[in-house]
Design an enzyme around this catalytic site. Structure first.
Site, PDB file in Angstrom:
ATOM      1  N   ASN A   1      -4.865 -10.512   1.348  1.00  0.00           N
ATOM      2  CA  ASN A   1      -5.721 -10.124   2.476  1.00  0.00           C
ATOM      3  C   ASN A   1      -7.207 -10.259   2.158  1.00  0.00           C
ATOM      4  OD1 ASN A   1      -6.582  -7.660   1.286  1.00  0.00           O
ATOM      5  ND2 ASN A   1      -4.802  -6.576   2.097  1.00  0.00           N
TER       6      ASN A   1
ATOM      7  N   MET B   1     -10.822  -6.279   3.714  1.00  0.00           N
ATOM      8  CA  MET B   1     -11.677  -5.498   4.623  1.00  0.00           C
ATOM      9  C   MET B   1     -11.074  -4.105   4.774  1.00  0.00           C
ATOM     10  SD  MET B   1     -12.613  -8.349   7.479  1.00  0.00           S
ATOM     11  CE  MET B   1     -14.122  -7.617   8.069  1.00  0.00           C
TER      12      MET B   1
ATOM     13  N   GLY C   1       3.332   0.586   6.723  1.00  0.00           N
ATOM     14  CA  GLY C   1       2.773   0.277   8.032  1.00  0.00           C
ATOM     15  C   GLY C   1       3.762   0.400   9.178  1.00  0.00           C
TER      16      GLY C   1
ATOM     17  N   VAL D   1      15.902  -5.916  -1.835  1.00  0.00           N
ATOM     18  CA  VAL D   1      16.886  -4.910  -1.420  1.00  0.00           C
ATOM     19  C   VAL D   1      17.575  -5.381  -0.150  1.00  0.00           C
ATOM     20  CG1 VAL D   1      17.172  -2.562  -0.532  1.00  0.00           C
ATOM     21  CG2 VAL D   1      15.702  -2.986  -2.519  1.00  0.00           C
TER      22      VAL D   1
ATOM     23  N   HIS E   1      -1.551  -8.469  10.982  1.00  0.00           N
ATOM     24  CA  HIS E   1      -1.523  -7.001  10.940  1.00  0.00           C
ATOM     25  C   HIS E   1      -0.288  -6.413  11.620  1.00  0.00           C
ATOM     26  CE1 HIS E   1      -6.266  -7.084  10.884  1.00  0.00           C
ATOM     27  NE2 HIS E   1      -5.739  -7.516   9.757  1.00  0.00           N
TER      28      HIS E   1
ATOM     29  N   GLU F   1     -14.083  -9.485  13.679  1.00  0.00           N
ATOM     30  CA  GLU F   1     -14.593  -9.832  12.347  1.00  0.00           C
ATOM     31  C   GLU F   1     -15.310 -11.158  12.436  1.00  0.00           C
ATOM     32  OE1 GLU F   1     -11.389 -10.610   9.739  1.00  0.00           O
ATOM     33  OE2 GLU F   1     -10.602  -8.591   9.912  1.00  0.00           O
TER      34      GLU F   1
ATOM     35  N   ASN G   1      -9.017  -3.095  10.972  1.00  0.00           N
ATOM     36  CA  ASN G   1      -8.081  -3.605   9.979  1.00  0.00           C
ATOM     37  C   ASN G   1      -7.273  -2.434   9.405  1.00  0.00           C
ATOM     38  OD1 ASN G   1     -10.832  -4.775  10.063  1.00  0.00           O
ATOM     39  ND2 ASN G   1      -9.804  -6.503   9.160  1.00  0.00           N
TER      40      ASN G   1
ATOM     41  N   GLY H   1       0.555  -7.025   0.581  1.00  0.00           N
ATOM     42  CA  GLY H   1      -0.526  -7.639   1.340  1.00  0.00           C
ATOM     43  C   GLY H   1      -1.866  -7.649   0.622  1.00  0.00           C
TER      44      GLY H   1
ATOM     45  N   PHE I   1      -5.260  -1.536   6.455  1.00  0.00           N
ATOM     46  CA  PHE I   1      -4.686  -1.008   5.210  1.00  0.00           C
ATOM     47  C   PHE I   1      -5.276   0.319   4.747  1.00  0.00           C
ATOM     48  CE2 PHE I   1      -7.513  -4.127   2.757  1.00  0.00           C
ATOM     49  CZ  PHE I   1      -8.241  -3.174   2.034  1.00  0.00           C
TER      50      PHE I   1
ATOM     51  N   TYR J   1       0.825  -1.222   0.000  1.00  0.00           N
ATOM     52  CA  TYR J   1       0.000   0.000   0.000  1.00  0.00           C
ATOM     53  C   TYR J   1       0.853   1.264   0.000  1.00  0.00           C
ATOM     54  CZ  TYR J   1      -3.826  -3.169   0.710  1.00  0.00           C
ATOM     55  OH  TYR J   1      -4.727  -4.184   0.515  1.00  0.00           O
ATOM     56  N   GLY J   2       1.804   1.361   0.947  1.00  0.00           N
ATOM     57  CA  GLY J   2       2.617   2.566   1.040  1.00  0.00           C
ATOM     58  C   GLY J   2       3.405   2.812  -0.237  1.00  0.00           C
TER      59      GLY J   2
HETATM   60  P1  FAE Z   1       2.908  -4.686   2.468  1.00  0.00           P
HETATM   61  O1  FAE Z   1       1.564  -4.646   1.829  1.00  0.00           O
HETATM   62  O2  FAE Z   1       3.257  -5.846   3.322  1.00  0.00           O
HETATM   63  O3  FAE Z   1       3.986  -4.554   1.293  1.00  0.00           O
HETATM   64  C1  FAE Z   1       5.364  -4.663   1.507  1.00  0.00           C
HETATM   65  C2  FAE Z   1       6.007  -5.279   0.273  1.00  0.00           C
HETATM   66  O4  FAE Z   1       7.427  -5.156   0.364  1.00  0.00           O
HETATM   67  C3  FAE Z   1       5.728  -6.777   0.108  1.00  0.00           C
HETATM   68  O5  FAE Z   1       5.247  -7.021  -1.191  1.00  0.00           O
HETATM   69  C4  FAE Z   1       7.085  -7.441   0.349  1.00  0.00           C
HETATM   70  O6  FAE Z   1       7.283  -8.635  -0.403  1.00  0.00           O
HETATM   71  C5  FAE Z   1       8.038  -6.351  -0.081  1.00  0.00           C
HETATM   72  N1  FAE Z   1       9.362  -6.423   0.556  1.00  0.00           N
HETATM   73  C6  FAE Z   1       9.639  -6.680   1.839  1.00  0.00           C
HETATM   74  N2  FAE Z   1      10.990  -6.624   2.062  1.00  0.00           N
HETATM   75  C7  FAE Z   1      11.547  -6.316   0.846  1.00  0.00           C
HETATM   76  C8  FAE Z   1      12.891  -6.112   0.424  1.00  0.00           C
HETATM   77  N3  FAE Z   1      13.920  -6.187   1.280  1.00  0.00           N
HETATM   78  N4  FAE Z   1      13.116  -5.835  -0.881  1.00  0.00           N
HETATM   79  C9  FAE Z   1      12.074  -5.757  -1.752  1.00  0.00           C
HETATM   80  N5  FAE Z   1      10.790  -5.927  -1.398  1.00  0.00           N
HETATM   81  C10 FAE Z   1      10.520  -6.202  -0.106  1.00  0.00           C
HETATM   82  O7  FAE Z   1       3.176  -3.380   3.344  1.00  0.00           O
HETATM   83  N6  FAE Z   1      -5.616  -5.562   6.316  1.00  0.00           N
HETATM   84  C11 FAE Z   1      -6.807  -4.957   6.197  1.00  0.00           C
HETATM   85  O8  FAE Z   1      -6.910  -3.726   6.339  1.00  0.00           O
HETATM   86  N7  FAE Z   1      -7.943  -5.687   5.888  1.00  0.00           N
HETATM   87  C12 FAE Z   1      -7.906  -7.038   5.745  1.00  0.00           C
HETATM   88  O9  FAE Z   1      -8.924  -7.668   5.438  1.00  0.00           O
HETATM   89  C13 FAE Z   1      -6.659  -7.697   5.917  1.00  0.00           C
HETATM   90  N8  FAE Z   1      -6.573  -9.048   5.826  1.00  0.00           N
HETATM   91  C14 FAE Z   1      -5.332  -9.652   5.880  1.00  0.00           C
HETATM   92  C15 FAE Z   1      -5.226 -11.024   5.676  1.00  0.00           C
HETATM   93  C16 FAE Z   1      -3.981 -11.630   5.633  1.00  0.00           C
HETATM   94  C17 FAE Z   1      -3.875 -13.109   5.436  1.00  0.00           C
HETATM   95  C18 FAE Z   1      -2.792 -10.843   5.774  1.00  0.00           C
HETATM   96  C19 FAE Z   1      -1.412 -11.465   5.701  1.00  0.00           C
HETATM   97  C20 FAE Z   1      -2.891  -9.480   5.977  1.00  0.00           C
HETATM   98  C21 FAE Z   1      -4.149  -8.871   6.040  1.00  0.00           C
HETATM   99  N9  FAE Z   1      -4.279  -7.495   6.229  1.00  0.00           N
HETATM  100  C22 FAE Z   1      -5.501  -6.899   6.159  1.00  0.00           C
HETATM  101  C23 FAE Z   1      -3.098  -6.655   6.501  1.00  0.00           C
HETATM  102  C24 FAE Z   1      -2.663  -5.810   5.305  1.00  0.00           C
HETATM  103  O10 FAE Z   1      -2.546  -6.612   4.153  1.00  0.00           O
HETATM  104  C25 FAE Z   1      -1.325  -5.130   5.644  1.00  0.00           C
HETATM  105  O11 FAE Z   1      -1.546  -4.293   6.768  1.00  0.00           O
HETATM  106  C26 FAE Z   1      -0.793  -4.280   4.497  1.00  0.00           C
HETATM  107  O12 FAE Z   1      -0.581  -5.056   3.344  1.00  0.00           O
HETATM  108  C27 FAE Z   1       0.502  -3.583   4.884  1.00  0.00           C
HETATM  109  O13 FAE Z   1       0.812  -2.636   3.887  1.00  0.00           O
HETATM  110  P2  FAE Z   1       2.281  -2.095   3.712  1.00  0.00           P
HETATM  111  O14 FAE Z   1       2.287  -1.114   2.601  1.00  0.00           O
HETATM  112  O15 FAE Z   1       2.788  -1.651   5.046  1.00  0.00           O
END
Ligand code: FAE
Length: 547
Positions: free
Chosen positions: A163, A166, A516, A294, A488, A403, A526, A159, A528, A65-66
């Site tokens: 995910n 939600m 995050g 990275v 989360h 939920e 939740n 994520g 995101f 997301y970020g």
């Molecule tokens: P994120 O989406 O995790 O993205 C980070 C990215 O950076 C990933 O693609 C990594 O592979 C990549 N990465 C990490 N390290 C490196 C590196 N060294 N070099 C290159 N790439 C890298 O971060 N949240 C909700 O609000 N509603 C929901 O319904 C919900 N359900 C969920 C269900 C599951 C099973 C899971 C696992 C999470 C759920 N979440 C939900 C949480 C949500 O997906 C999570 O808070 C966000 O995706 C976090 O967003 P960020 O941008 O912080």
């Protein structure tokens, strides 16, 4: 009909041409950001992978997301952006013709570099359900630290690929606890509405909800919540609700109604691939290198930052190491990924001036899971939509928001299943273990006890009222609580502490955190939408003042 709003409903596997064809939406999106994109005749070449020796204006680490918000808004401001993602692109069908595998049939696509699945709900009727799989750069990472397993999406879209979609905006009265240093007026007036519109958030049609078999489980959840006097709320989601209604009618390919969720949705879900990333790539200014991780960021001699990335094959082996220079670097690797990088870079001397707040303030959003055993006259249904659409709000009285989650097993389970978000006060710290050469997290399993106590404010009362009991067969043998995990992760580079109030790592001009990791451990719901809205706020400021 249901209330899907804007966005680009579509399917994973959307072609590059599809991204380019989406350019028409650009002006609308740019207007939201208050900027006009620079004109470009052609989109970037399809395979613009990272090249050693390149000089880049902006490098974004991670495509969740970020990172996606940063890429879109920077590109609209006329800046070329390269995104580096350790996971796969998830744009190519596998041997079965599908991009993603089913939750009930995990194969090599399911887990990140594991030889055995590690399902969050790992037992059923007291029997373990994990199975062997080929080691592969699959979509869901179950990353294990001492006291907790942290589930994260791996791939272009982060994520959003795995995910439940939600998409919840915290209640305004709770916002002070979520981001104490941010003005709620600007978030609720501008950035939450912007994030919701861009993500394509909508809500289930209440009439359809009341009549469809696939939400019987949620109606049972509603009945039990209301009979015990708890507020029951519909929870918005980025799933295309019209598509889901067509799935139920048999006129669209099934995804939510085929149990797809944890390992990706082949249809219906508006992941970042269909929203922010599609629009970012349509500018022609954003390129992405999947399967690149990275490993280092350090000041470069001639200004900017030297970034080292390892290219991976789908078995996880490093096939190349690439070094580039970037004027600006955005850490968007997720709470865990960004924290691990920053802690490592500080401790090993690459970025020694990062402050001592780096690695601190990490929380699990108070996640805890449980199931309840219903009476035989209260079936929850064989067909369950894998997309949750409702919750029980006992935040004010009990510190818990539950939920009503699906158990899409295809059989009648007579179970109600819940993922509860609680006001758990514990915060952990990432630190560098020099002897082991890795980052560790000092979370302890016992720290889940406050979450269990808060969840019990809801479920003890419901059980007493209904004459029901907790399920003890879902997380082990005679184990009630799923207290070993979080979906989360939040914090580790907290806004206003590790960074300034807009995510700048001030000791190093041009380095930013935008995911995050900025959020101090809990969003009360939740996370995101809050991650997205905060990124929108911060990137607008950064573009206005730093570029
Ligand atoms: P994120 O989406 O995790 O993205 C980070 C990215 O950076 C990933 O693609 C990594 O592979 C990549 N990465 C990490 N390290 C490196 C590196 N060294 N070099 C290159 N790439 C890298 O971060 N949240 C909700 O609000 N509603 C929901 O319904 C919900 N359900 C969920 C269900 C599951 C099973 C899971 C696992 C999470 C759920 N979440 C939900 C949480 C949500 O997906 C999570 O808070 C966000 O995706 C976090 O967003 P960020 O941008 O912080």
């Amino acid at each position: 009909m249901s209330g899907s709003t804007s966005g680009h409903p579509g399917h994973p596997g959307i072609s590059r041409r599809g991204f380019i064809a989406g350019t028409g939406s650009l002006l609308g999106a740019a207007a939201l950001a208050g900027r006009v994109p620079a004109a470009r005749a052609e989109a970037a070449p399809a395979a613009a992978l990272l090249v050693s020796g390149a000089r880049l204006p902006v490098l974004v680490i991670g495509t969740g997301y970020g990172g996606s918000v940063a890429a879109l808004r920077l590109a609209q401001a006329g800046v070329d952006v390269h995104m580096v993602e350790m996971g796969m692109a998830w744009d190519t069908p596998g041997p079965d013709g599908k991009v993603f595998c089913n939750t009930l049939e995990p194969d090599h696509r399911s887990y990140w570099l594991r030889t055995r699945t590690k399902a969050p709900l790992n037992y059923f009727l007291g029997l373990p359900i994990d199975r062997d799989i080929p080691r592969h750069t699959g979509i869901l990472d179950a990353e294990e630290f001492g006291g907790i397993t942290v589930y994260q999406g791996r791939g272009v879209g982060g994520g959003s690929l795995v995910n439940g979609g939600m998409a919840v905006t915290p209640r305004r009265e709770n916002f002070g606890a979520v981001l104490p240093s941010v003005d709620p007026a600007e978030m609720y007036g501008v950035y939450y509405p912007r994030a919701n519109a861009e993500l394509g958030v909508g809500t289930v049609d209440p009439d359809w909800f009341d009549s469809t078999e696939c939400y019987r489980y949620a109606r049972v959840g509603r009945k039990h919540a209301q009979r015990s006097g708890f507020p029951f709320v519909f929870v918005p989601d980025v799933y295309d609700w019209d598509h889901m209604e067509r799935e139920a009618a048999g006129t669209a390919p099934k995804s939510a109604l085929a149990g797809e969720i944890l390992y990706g949705n082949n249809h219906g879900k508006k992941s970042l691939q269909q929203t922010y990333l599609a629009r970012a790539r349509a500018t022609g200014r954003v390129s992405v290198s999947p399967l690149h991780r990275v490993v280092s960021v350090a000041p470069a001699g001639g200004g900017g930052y030297t970034v080292v990335a390892e290219q991976l094959d789908t078995g996880g082996a490093v096939t190349a190491t690439k070094t580039v220079t970037a004027d600006r670097v955005f850490f968007a690797a997720g709470s865990v990924g960004t924290s691990k990088l920053l802690v490592t870079l500080k401790a090993t001397g690459a970025l020694p001036l990062l402050n001592d707040e780096v690695g601190r303030g990490w929380g699990d959003n108070g996640n805890v899971m449980c199931g309840r055993a219903n009476h035989l006259w209260d079936p929850t249904g064989r067909l369950q939509s894998a997309i949750p659409c409702a919750g029980i709000d006992n935040w004010a009285a009990g510190g818990a928001f539950a939920e009503v989650a699906p158990l899409p097993t295809g059989i009648e389970t007579y179970a109600s299943f819940y993922l509860t978000i609680t006001a758990n006060p514990h915060r952990a710290r990432f630190s560098w273990n020099a002897a082991a050469g890795r980052v560790e997290l000092d979370w302890r399993t016992a720290w889940k006890q406050p979450s269990i106590d808060m969840a019990r404010t809801i479920f003890d009362r419901i059980n007493a009222k209904e004459g029901t009991i907790y399920r003890t067969d879902l997380f082990g043998v005679y184990k009630i609580w799923g207290d070993h995990l979080t979906y989360h992760p939040l914090g580790g580079a907290v806004l206003g502490r590790a960074t300034d109030h807009y995510g700048r790592l001030t000791a190093y001009p041009g380095l930013y955190v935008i995911d995050g990791a900025l959020i101090p451990g809990n969003t009360t719901v939740n996370p995101f939408v809050t991650i997205t809205a905060l990124a929108e706020r911060n990137i607008e400021k950064i573009i206005a003042t730093d570029l």
